[in-house]
Design a protein around this motif. Sequence first.
Motif, PDB file in Angstrom:
ATOM      1  N   UNK A 171      45.412  35.616  35.081  1.00  0.00           N
ATOM      2  CA  UNK A 171      45.353  34.523  34.111  1.00  0.00           C
ATOM      3  C   UNK A 171      44.411  34.828  32.956  1.00  0.00           C
ATOM      4  N   UNK A 172      43.376  35.578  33.209  1.00  0.00           N
ATOM      5  CA  UNK A 172      42.406  35.894  32.160  1.00  0.00           C
ATOM      6  C   UNK A 172      42.809  37.109  31.342  1.00  0.00           C
ATOM      7  N   UNK A 173      43.942  37.719  31.692  1.00  0.00           N
ATOM      8  CA  UNK A 173      44.449  38.904  30.995  1.00  0.00           C
ATOM      9  C   UNK A 173      43.395  40.005  30.930  1.00  0.00           C
ATOM     10  N   UNK A 174      42.804  40.280  32.046  1.00  0.00           N
ATOM     11  CA  UNK A 174      41.794  41.325  32.110  1.00  0.00           C
ATOM     12  C   UNK A 174      42.474  42.648  32.428  1.00  0.00           C
ATOM     13  N   UNK A 175      42.145  43.648  31.648  1.00  0.00           N
ATOM     14  CA  UNK A 175      42.696  44.976  31.878  1.00  0.00           C
ATOM     15  C   UNK A 175      41.775  45.787  32.762  1.00  0.00           C
ATOM     16  N   UNK A 176      42.178  47.013  32.995  1.00  0.00           N
ATOM     17  CA  UNK A 176      41.394  47.886  33.868  1.00  0.00           C
ATOM     18  C   UNK A 176      40.034  48.217  33.258  1.00  0.00           C
TER      19      UNK A 176
ATOM     20  N   UNK B 101      32.647  45.622  34.709  1.00  0.00           N
ATOM     21  CA  UNK B 101      31.969  44.703  35.620  1.00  0.00           C
ATOM     22  C   UNK B 101      31.401  45.408  36.851  1.00  0.00           C
ATOM     23  N   UNK B 102      31.936  46.586  37.176  1.00  0.00           N
ATOM     24  CA  UNK B 102      31.499  47.303  38.367  1.00  0.00           C
ATOM     25  C   UNK B 102      30.317  48.202  38.043  1.00  0.00           C
ATOM     26  N   UNK B 103      29.398  48.286  38.952  1.00  0.00           N
ATOM     27  CA  UNK B 103      28.249  49.172  38.827  1.00  0.00           C
ATOM     28  C   UNK B 103      28.517  50.463  39.591  1.00  0.00           C
ATOM     29  N   UNK B 104      27.720  51.480  39.330  1.00  0.00           N
ATOM     30  CA  UNK B 104      27.906  52.757  40.020  1.00  0.00           C
ATOM     31  C   UNK B 104      27.670  52.617  41.517  1.00  0.00           C
ATOM     32  N   UNK B 105      26.760  51.711  41.889  1.00  0.00           N
ATOM     33  CA  UNK B 105      26.492  51.512  43.312  1.00  0.00           C
ATOM     34  C   UNK B 105      27.697  50.893  44.025  1.00  0.00           C
TER      35      UNK B 105
END
Length: 170
Positions: free
Chosen positions: A118-123, A129-133
């Motif tokens: 719904x938010x039309x978020x792509x890869x 949003x992801x951290x290396x950890x």
Amino acid sequence: MGKKRIHHITETGFKTPKGYFTTLEDSTLNRMKAGEFVRNPGFKTPDHYFSTLEDRVMENVIKKEASPVISIFSKQKLIYASSIAAAIALLLIWPIFKAESNIWNHLDTETVENYFIEENMGTYEIATLLLEEDIKEEEIVDYHLNEDQIESYLLNHTEVEDLILEKNNY
């Protein structure tokens, strides 16, 4: 007397003898000429009052300086009060934190997928949003999917037209 009735007052309440102000100047001057004000000034100081005045004043000042000063807000009382306030605040806020942790435990995968769709978020947005950890190579490499699982996922979650459009864009 109330303020409501004050504007109705016509008399002051003070009375002077008749002709007092017409004879006041003459009587005062006569008394001055007679020396009555000099002989009887109306005030009398005790004997040796001014010679001992400085010593008595200094005694009172020294006594007042020696009195101890007790502070209302001591550091120890402030620490006690703040620690009690912090404990009460933690007791009141604790159920809120506990309730929030339960919300994240009951969040299902379908809700998250629907949010991303719904938010039309792509890869790329998801990757930021992801951290290396959070991304570990072992989890990606060691994850084994069989062909049946991949095929069922593709059939249930994608449409053929989308796959064709994606292939043409690359």
